[in-house]
Design a protein around this motif. Structure first.
Motif, PDB file in Angstrom:
ATOM      1  N   GLU A 110     -10.343   3.411   2.292  1.00  0.00           N
ATOM      2  CA  GLU A 110      -9.291   3.078   1.762  1.00  0.00           C
ATOM      3  C   GLU A 110      -8.538   3.944   0.084  1.00  0.00           C
ATOM      4  O   GLU A 110      -6.963   3.792   0.471  1.00  0.00           O
ATOM      5  CB  GLU A 110      -9.177   1.520   1.156  1.00  0.00           C
ATOM      6  CG  GLU A 110     -10.735   1.497  -0.376  1.00  0.00           C
ATOM      7  CD  GLU A 110     -11.180   0.749  -0.218  1.00  0.00           C
ATOM      8  OE1 GLU A 110     -12.346   0.137  -1.435  1.00  0.00           O
ATOM      9  OE2 GLU A 110     -11.515   0.111   0.580  1.00  0.00           O
ATOM     10  N   GLU A 111      -9.357   4.715  -0.089  1.00  0.00           N
ATOM     11  CA  GLU A 111      -8.348   5.613  -0.847  1.00  0.00           C
ATOM     12  C   GLU A 111      -8.259   6.176  -0.602  1.00  0.00           C
ATOM     13  O   GLU A 111      -6.585   7.213  -0.111  1.00  0.00           O
ATOM     14  CB  GLU A 111      -9.719   6.075  -1.708  1.00  0.00           C
ATOM     15  CG  GLU A 111     -10.581   5.037  -3.357  1.00  0.00           C
ATOM     16  CD  GLU A 111      -9.352   4.720  -3.970  1.00  0.00           C
ATOM     17  OE1 GLU A 111      -8.418   4.926  -4.159  1.00  0.00           O
ATOM     18  OE2 GLU A 111     -10.129   3.602  -4.905  1.00  0.00           O
ATOM     19  N   ILE A 155       5.045  -4.616  -0.300  1.00  0.00           N
ATOM     20  CA  ILE A 155       4.053  -4.589   1.261  1.00  0.00           C
ATOM     21  C   ILE A 155       3.893  -5.815   1.680  1.00  0.00           C
ATOM     22  O   ILE A 155       3.328  -6.956   1.401  1.00  0.00           O
ATOM     23  CB  ILE A 155       3.043  -4.336  -0.538  1.00  0.00           C
ATOM     24  CG1 ILE A 155       3.075  -3.524  -1.540  1.00  0.00           C
ATOM     25  CG2 ILE A 155       1.827  -4.415   0.140  1.00  0.00           C
ATOM     26  CD1 ILE A 155       3.357  -1.877  -0.508  1.00  0.00           C
ATOM     27  N   VAL A 156       3.390  -5.033   2.964  1.00  0.00           N
ATOM     28  CA  VAL A 156       3.336  -6.375   3.650  1.00  0.00           C
ATOM     29  C   VAL A 156       1.575  -6.863   3.815  1.00  0.00           C
ATOM     30  O   VAL A 156       0.844  -5.641   4.394  1.00  0.00           O
ATOM     31  CB  VAL A 156       3.809  -5.862   5.113  1.00  0.00           C
ATOM     32  CG1 VAL A 156       4.060  -7.199   6.043  1.00  0.00           C
ATOM     33  CG2 VAL A 156       5.166  -6.610   5.083  1.00  0.00           C
ATOM     34  N   ALA A 162      -3.621  -1.995   0.273  1.00  0.00           N
ATOM     35  CA  ALA A 162      -2.639  -2.288   0.026  1.00  0.00           C
ATOM     36  C   ALA A 162      -2.511  -2.573  -1.024  1.00  0.00           C
ATOM     37  O   ALA A 162      -2.151  -2.162  -2.182  1.00  0.00           O
ATOM     38  CB  ALA A 162      -2.307  -3.787   0.691  1.00  0.00           C
ATOM     39  N   ARG A 163      -3.361  -3.081  -1.942  1.00  0.00           N
ATOM     40  CA  ARG A 163      -4.161  -2.984  -3.804  1.00  0.00           C
ATOM     41  C   ARG A 163      -4.321  -1.960  -4.120  1.00  0.00           C
ATOM     42  O   ARG A 163      -3.634  -0.958  -4.798  1.00  0.00           O
ATOM     43  CB  ARG A 163      -5.472  -4.011  -3.543  1.00  0.00           C
ATOM     44  CG  ARG A 163      -5.207  -5.466  -3.194  1.00  0.00           C
ATOM     45  CD  ARG A 163      -6.431  -6.382  -2.983  1.00  0.00           C
ATOM     46  NE  ARG A 163      -6.931  -7.212  -3.198  1.00  0.00           N
ATOM     47  CZ  ARG A 163      -6.896  -8.631  -4.016  1.00  0.00           C
ATOM     48  NH1 ARG A 163      -7.700  -9.054  -4.861  1.00  0.00           N
ATOM     49  NH2 ARG A 163      -6.519  -9.762  -3.513  1.00  0.00           N
ATOM     50  N   ASN A 164      -5.042  -0.661  -3.352  1.00  0.00           N
ATOM     51  CA  ASN A 164      -5.058   0.618  -4.082  1.00  0.00           C
ATOM     52  C   ASN A 164      -3.421   1.305  -3.697  1.00  0.00           C
ATOM     53  O   ASN A 164      -3.261   2.121  -4.513  1.00  0.00           O
ATOM     54  CB  ASN A 164      -5.930   1.032  -3.318  1.00  0.00           C
ATOM     55  CG  ASN A 164      -6.984   1.112  -3.151  1.00  0.00           C
ATOM     56  OD1 ASN A 164      -8.209   2.352  -4.640  1.00  0.00           O
ATOM     57  ND2 ASN A 164      -7.991   0.536  -2.671  1.00  0.00           N
ATOM     58  N   VAL A 165      -2.908   0.756  -3.485  1.00  0.00           N
ATOM     59  CA  VAL A 165      -1.544   1.346  -2.873  1.00  0.00           C
ATOM     60  C   VAL A 165      -0.188   0.664  -3.983  1.00  0.00           C
ATOM     61  O   VAL A 165       0.420   1.556  -5.170  1.00  0.00           O
ATOM     62  CB  VAL A 165      -0.209   0.872  -1.512  1.00  0.00           C
ATOM     63  CG1 VAL A 165       1.020   1.550  -1.713  1.00  0.00           C
ATOM     64  CG2 VAL A 165      -1.361   1.958  -0.791  1.00  0.00           C
ATOM     65  N   ARG A 167      -1.418  -0.318  -6.633  1.00  0.00           N
ATOM     66  CA  ARG A 167      -2.654   0.341  -8.152  1.00  0.00           C
ATOM     67  C   ARG A 167      -1.915   1.465  -8.408  1.00  0.00           C
ATOM     68  O   ARG A 167      -1.222   2.254  -9.889  1.00  0.00           O
ATOM     69  CB  ARG A 167      -4.168   0.838  -8.167  1.00  0.00           C
ATOM     70  CG  ARG A 167      -4.737   1.031  -9.110  1.00  0.00           C
ATOM     71  CD  ARG A 167      -5.673   1.054  -9.166  1.00  0.00           C
ATOM     72  NE  ARG A 167      -6.917   0.997  -7.900  1.00  0.00           N
ATOM     73  CZ  ARG A 167      -7.303   2.352  -7.634  1.00  0.00           C
ATOM     74  NH1 ARG A 167      -7.258   3.380  -8.815  1.00  0.00           N
ATOM     75  NH2 ARG A 167      -7.733   3.137  -6.697  1.00  0.00           N
ATOM     76  N   ARG A 168      -1.237   2.635  -7.916  1.00  0.00           N
ATOM     77  CA  ARG A 168      -1.060   4.040  -7.784  1.00  0.00           C
ATOM     78  C   ARG A 168       0.299   4.440  -7.451  1.00  0.00           C
ATOM     79  O   ARG A 168       0.944   4.711  -8.594  1.00  0.00           O
ATOM     80  CB  ARG A 168      -1.134   4.936  -6.264  1.00  0.00           C
ATOM     81  CG  ARG A 168      -2.705   5.453  -6.180  1.00  0.00           C
ATOM     82  CD  ARG A 168      -2.737   5.587  -4.629  1.00  0.00           C
ATOM     83  NE  ARG A 168      -3.683   6.093  -4.396  1.00  0.00           N
ATOM     84  CZ  ARG A 168      -5.652   5.530  -4.082  1.00  0.00           C
ATOM     85  NH1 ARG A 168      -4.800   4.293  -4.507  1.00  0.00           N
ATOM     86  NH2 ARG A 168      -6.123   6.782  -4.284  1.00  0.00           N
ATOM     87  N   LEU A 169       1.031   2.464  -7.964  1.00  0.00           N
ATOM     88  CA  LEU A 169       2.757   2.563  -7.337  1.00  0.00           C
ATOM     89  C   LEU A 169       2.743   2.094  -9.144  1.00  0.00           C
ATOM     90  O   LEU A 169       4.210   1.989  -9.832  1.00  0.00           O
ATOM     91  CB  LEU A 169       2.973   1.420  -6.465  1.00  0.00           C
ATOM     92  CG  LEU A 169       3.498   1.620  -5.320  1.00  0.00           C
ATOM     93  CD1 LEU A 169       3.873   0.538  -4.321  1.00  0.00           C
ATOM     94  CD2 LEU A 169       4.243   2.264  -4.286  1.00  0.00           C
ATOM     95  N   LYS A 170       2.200   2.077  -9.624  1.00  0.00           N
ATOM     96  CA  LYS A 170       2.437   1.819 -10.636  1.00  0.00           C
ATOM     97  C   LYS A 170       2.259   2.360 -11.764  1.00  0.00           C
ATOM     98  O   LYS A 170       3.604   2.249 -12.799  1.00  0.00           O
ATOM     99  CB  LYS A 170       0.982   0.383 -11.261  1.00  0.00           C
ATOM    100  CG  LYS A 170       0.793  -1.108 -10.900  1.00  0.00           C
ATOM    101  CD  LYS A 170       1.912  -1.980 -10.724  1.00  0.00           C
ATOM    102  CE  LYS A 170       1.628  -2.643 -12.000  1.00  0.00           C
ATOM    103  NZ  LYS A 170       2.797  -3.959 -11.825  1.00  0.00           N
ATOM    104  N   ALA A 171       2.075   3.637 -11.666  1.00  0.00           N
ATOM    105  CA  ALA A 171       2.428   4.787 -12.067  1.00  0.00           C
ATOM    106  C   ALA A 171       3.664   5.137 -12.005  1.00  0.00           C
ATOM    107  O   ALA A 171       4.344   5.604 -12.968  1.00  0.00           O
ATOM    108  CB  ALA A 171       1.431   5.542 -12.039  1.00  0.00           C
TER     109      ALA A 171
END
Length: 336
Positions: A110-111, A155-156, A162-165, A167-171
């Motif tokens: 997933e990462e 995010i669909v 999706a949750r890992n994406v 987390r990255r998008l928050k940056a």
């Protein structure tokens, strides 16, 4: 440990030494199958697979089609461990009928796929493919791209990738919209995301990233009508499964300029060879950044998925239950 040396056959490539040692340490003999013409197991015929698997107690599989007739031809086989998380190519009814245990490598890739998702977003928005091609062909000019920073991302799906994406998008200080049939409200509040209907997500998002499973009711989840809802300056990203997007409709939308571009790691032609020309035409477009379903294929990602698959196989062949997160099909008691 096992005392009688159970046979494990591995058909995907890039199976590392650490996973082999783990299996051998749990009483398994490991065969790295070489298919004719060094082809991937997804391209192998049923006869070729039967030939390498006839004496196997366990099969670690990549992307091969696991059909009813194949399973019935392998009575010795006890467990099939998918090195990955998708299992739409496995006939689960036939697995249950023939008593096979089916596992997936939950938590392994997933990462890596989340990284690829962000890479495709950035590459498409910054027009990296077009810029490099200009440098190759000359003369190069400056092409104006688009920021991911401070944009709205839809995010669909809301699985592990999706949750890992997210987390990255928050940056990137993004506004995140999520469409899922099972909203997680505590999670949503903690991550400051907004749950919306799919149509609303498509209308508001600057980037739309697909992370849903491929099932009969999600096939062509993104079709011509839904593509028409997207902004002209929006990008579609798909690192989940081909078939979630109607690729013919996507190609038409790209050609018409209805959306700005796409970042794609998966294609319908993976399951439907009649769409191969659609894929070829789409990936030739300058506003499409594409990779060949390789989002999970990093050194680290494959090492993790190899080890999860190996652990599942060793558990079943030792008469134990694999992790419930990995078990997709099998008898209530896996002891054999």
């Amino acid at each position: 440990m096992l005392s009688n040396g159970k046979s494990v056959v591995v058909t995907p490539k890039f199976f590392d030494d650490a996973a082999i040692r783990y299996l051998e340490g749990h009483g398994c003999s490991v065969t790295l199958a070489r298919l004719p013409d060094d082809k991937a197991d997804a391209a192998a015929t049923e006869a070729e697979l039967i030939s390498v698997l006839a004496q196997a107690d366990a099969w670690i599989v990549g992307h091969a089609n696991v059909t009813s007739s194949l399973l019935e031809s392998l009575p010795r086989l006890k467990v099939i461990a998918r090195r990955g998380v998708g299992y739409e190519k496995i006939d689960l009814d036939a697995a249950a009928k023939t008593g096979k245990v089916i596992t997936i490598a939950t938590g392994g890739n997933e990462e890596s796929v989340a990284d690829r998702t962000l890479a495709l977003m950035l590459a498409a928005a910054h027009r990296l493919r077009e810029s490099q091609q200009q440098l190759i062909d000359g003369p190069a000019s400056i092409l104006l791209g688009s920021d991911l920073y401070a944009k709205t991302v839809g995010i669909v799906g809301l699985g592990r990738i999706a949750r890992n994406v997210i987390r990255r998008l928050k940056a990137f200080d993004t506004t995140i919209l999520v469409n899922t049939p099972r909203p997680a409200f505590v999670y949503g509040e903690s991550m400051n995301i907004e749950y919306v209907e799919l149509e609303t997500l498509l209308q508001r998002s600057d980037f739309v990233s697909i992370h849903a499973p491929l099932k009969p009711d999600t096939r062509h989840l993104i079709n011509a009508d839904r593509l028409a809802l997207m902004k002209e300056n929006a990008f579609l990203i798909n690192t989940a499964r081909g078939g979630l997007v109607d690729d013919q409709a996507l190609l038409a939308a790209l050609k018409a300029g209805d959306i700005a571009g796409a970042g794609l790691d998966v294609f319908e032609s993976e399951l439907d060879a009649s769409l191969a020309e659609v894929t070829k035409e789409m990936v030739r477009r300058p506003n499409v950044v594409a990779t060949p379903h390789s989002g999970a294929s990093t050194h680290e990602g494959l090492q993790r998925t190899n080890m999860v698959a190996a652990n599942c196989v060793a558990s079943v062949l030792n008469g134990e239950m694999p992790s419930s997160k990995c078990l997709i099909a099998g008898p209530a008691n896996c002891a054999g």
